[in-house]
Design a protein around this motif. Structure first.
Motif, PDB file in Angstrom:
ATOM      1  N   ILE A 134     -34.492 -18.934 -11.871  1.00 37.00           N
ATOM      2  CA  ILE A 134     -33.980 -17.694 -11.294  1.00 37.00           C
ATOM      3  C   ILE A 134     -33.000 -18.059 -10.182  1.00 37.00           C
ATOM      4  N   GLU A 135     -31.790 -17.588 -10.323  1.00 36.91           N
ATOM      5  CA  GLU A 135     -30.772 -17.820  -9.289  1.00 36.91           C
ATOM      6  C   GLU A 135     -31.082 -16.916  -8.099  1.00 36.91           C
ATOM      7  N   ALA A 136     -30.978 -17.470  -6.879  1.00 34.51           N
ATOM      8  CA  ALA A 136     -31.345 -16.660  -5.732  1.00 34.51           C
ATOM      9  C   ALA A 136     -30.412 -16.822  -4.534  1.00 34.51           C
ATOM     10  N   GLU A 137     -30.005 -18.000  -4.235  1.00 36.64           N
ATOM     11  CA  GLU A 137     -29.261 -18.237  -2.997  1.00 36.64           C
ATOM     12  C   GLU A 137     -27.955 -17.454  -2.983  1.00 36.64           C
ATOM     13  N   GLY A 138     -27.768 -16.691  -1.866  1.00 34.62           N
ATOM     14  CA  GLY A 138     -26.573 -15.872  -1.698  1.00 34.62           C
ATOM     15  C   GLY A 138     -26.651 -14.530  -2.399  1.00 34.62           C
ATOM     16  N   LYS A 139     -27.706 -14.285  -3.118  1.00 41.85           N
ATOM     17  CA  LYS A 139     -27.879 -13.014  -3.844  1.00 41.85           C
ATOM     18  C   LYS A 139     -28.652 -12.027  -2.967  1.00 41.85           C
ATOM     19  N   PRO A 140     -28.525 -10.741  -3.250  1.00 38.44           N
ATOM     20  CA  PRO A 140     -29.330  -9.751  -2.516  1.00 38.44           C
ATOM     21  C   PRO A 140     -30.820  -9.958  -2.807  1.00 38.44           C
ATOM     22  N   PHE A 141     -31.641  -9.729  -1.783  1.00 42.40           N
ATOM     23  CA  PHE A 141     -33.083  -9.883  -1.939  1.00 42.40           C
ATOM     24  C   PHE A 141     -33.607  -8.863  -2.943  1.00 42.40           C
ATOM     25  N   ASN A 142     -34.402  -9.336  -3.899  1.00 44.38           N
ATOM     26  CA  ASN A 142     -35.006  -8.483  -4.922  1.00 44.38           C
ATOM     27  C   ASN A 142     -36.499  -8.823  -4.963  1.00 44.38           C
ATOM     28  N   PRO A 143     -37.354  -7.906  -4.524  1.00 41.65           N
ATOM     29  CA  PRO A 143     -38.791  -8.217  -4.496  1.00 41.65           C
ATOM     30  C   PRO A 143     -39.404  -8.470  -5.872  1.00 41.65           C
ATOM     31  N   GLU A 156     -22.962 -14.787   8.858  1.00 48.02           N
ATOM     32  CA  GLU A 156     -22.084 -15.029   7.706  1.00 48.02           C
ATOM     33  C   GLU A 156     -22.584 -14.318   6.450  1.00 48.02           C
ATOM     34  N   LEU A 157     -23.888 -14.054   6.387  1.00 49.76           N
ATOM     35  CA  LEU A 157     -24.488 -13.392   5.224  1.00 49.76           C
ATOM     36  C   LEU A 157     -24.728 -11.921   5.531  1.00 49.76           C
ATOM     37  N   GLY A 158     -24.739 -11.102   4.501  1.00 48.12           N
ATOM     38  CA  GLY A 158     -25.009  -9.681   4.658  1.00 48.12           C
ATOM     39  C   GLY A 158     -26.491  -9.418   4.882  1.00 48.12           C
ATOM     40  N   ALA A 159     -26.807  -8.166   5.088  1.00 45.12           N
ATOM     41  CA  ALA A 159     -28.194  -7.759   5.310  1.00 45.12           C
ATOM     42  C   ALA A 159     -29.001  -7.959   4.022  1.00 45.12           C
ATOM     43  N   ASN A 160     -30.236  -8.418   4.184  1.00 50.76           N
ATOM     44  CA  ASN A 160     -31.166  -8.638   3.074  1.00 50.76           C
ATOM     45  C   ASN A 160     -30.575  -9.532   1.982  1.00 50.76           C
ATOM     46  N   THR A 161     -29.959 -10.601   2.394  1.00 46.60           N
ATOM     47  CA  THR A 161     -29.399 -11.582   1.471  1.00 46.60           C
ATOM     48  C   THR A 161     -30.245 -12.843   1.542  1.00 46.60           C
ATOM     49  N   VAL A 162     -30.440 -13.492   0.411  1.00 43.98           N
ATOM     50  CA  VAL A 162     -31.221 -14.724   0.381  1.00 43.98           C
ATOM     51  C   VAL A 162     -30.402 -15.822   1.058  1.00 43.98           C
ATOM     52  N   MET A 181     -39.354 -18.591  -3.878  1.00 44.44           N
ATOM     53  CA  MET A 181     -39.771 -18.518  -2.480  1.00 44.44           C
ATOM     54  C   MET A 181     -38.509 -18.662  -1.620  1.00 44.44           C
ATOM     55  N   VAL A 182     -38.214 -17.627  -0.811  1.00 43.20           N
ATOM     56  CA  VAL A 182     -36.926 -17.603  -0.104  1.00 43.20           C
ATOM     57  C   VAL A 182     -37.068 -17.245   1.376  1.00 43.20           C
ATOM     58  N   ALA A 183     -35.989 -17.573   2.081  1.00 44.20           N
ATOM     59  CA  ALA A 183     -35.807 -17.078   3.454  1.00 44.20           C
ATOM     60  C   ALA A 183     -34.712 -16.028   3.376  1.00 44.20           C
ATOM     61  N   VAL A 184     -34.970 -14.878   3.962  1.00 44.75           N
ATOM     62  CA  VAL A 184     -34.027 -13.746   3.880  1.00 44.75           C
ATOM     63  C   VAL A 184     -33.254 -13.620   5.174  1.00 44.75           C
ATOM     64  N   ALA A 185     -31.948 -13.410   5.057  1.00 45.39           N
ATOM     65  CA  ALA A 185     -31.086 -13.260   6.231  1.00 45.39           C
ATOM     66  C   ALA A 185     -30.949 -11.795   6.627  1.00 45.39           C
ATOM     67  N   ASN A 186     -30.941 -11.572   7.907  1.00 54.08           N
ATOM     68  CA  ASN A 186     -30.654 -10.253   8.506  1.00 54.08           C
ATOM     69  C   ASN A 186     -31.451  -9.104   7.877  1.00 54.08           C
ATOM     70  N   PRO A 187     -32.744  -9.128   8.004  1.00 59.85           N
ATOM     71  CA  PRO A 187     -33.544  -8.059   7.370  1.00 59.85           C
ATOM     72  C   PRO A 187     -33.319  -6.700   7.979  1.00 59.85           C
TER      73      PRO A 187
END
Length: 187
Positions: A134-143, A156-162, A181-187
């Protein structure tokens, strides 16, 4: 009269009483009463009703059998997918460890090349089974695909971006078997 004529007369006399008995036998047969004629249509209707009931039961039995066949085929397929998923899920930590080992420095180039070939064949085997990363880095967070374990501030990253992938996730034929398993930017 000759002998021929006498024989004919005797023969005719012998036939006549038998022919006379035949109509008498027909007259002696019990005639069907009007009540018996009325019973025939009732009996016919009853037989038609029984036939319709039996046809209905047969169709219901056929439908039940068809539903049973379809349900068992579906359950069989589901059991196969679950068993395959569990097996793959048990092998994913081995794949993770292999990836970590591939990032380590190695003094022996031939050994490293052999490990890379083994790693590639393992990834190819997973691909043949229908396992996809599953591709995740730089993508919007999807639960539905991602499992957030931390948050970070990153302008540099948007809200709720991996922001970072901590552990890779995989899906089997479009169904998630391990979330990323990810770290989310700017929740």
């Amino acid at each position: 009269m000759g002998k021929k004529d006498t024989d004919k007369e005797e023969l005719e006399l012998e036939l006549e009483p038998e022919q006379q008995d035949a109509p008498a036998a027909e007259e002696d047969a019990p005639a069907e009463s009007p009540a018996a004629e009325e019973e025939k249509p009732d009996e016919l209707e009853q037989l038609k009703k029984e036939n319709a009931d039996l046809s209905d039961r047969l169709l219901r039995q056929l439908a039940e059998f068809d539903n049973f066949r379809k349900r068992t085929a579906r359950e069989k397929d589901e059991i196969g997918v679950v068993a395959k998923s569990k097996c793959i899920l048990e092998l994913l930590p081995v794949l993770d460890n292999f990836e970590r080992a591939m990032t380590a420095e190695c003094a022996d180039a031939e050994f490293k090349k052999g490990m890379e070939l083994i790693f590639k064949s393992m990834k190819d085997a997973f691909k043949k089974l229908g396992v996809e990363e599953i591709e995740a880095e730089g993508k919007p967070f999807n639960p539905d695909l991602h499992y957030a374990v931390s948050t970070v501030e990153n302008e540099e990253l948007g809200a709720n971006t991996v922001a970072a992938v901590l552990q890779k996730g995989y899906q089997l034929n479009g169904k998630v078997i391990r979330h990323v398993m990810v770290a989310v930017a700017n929740p």
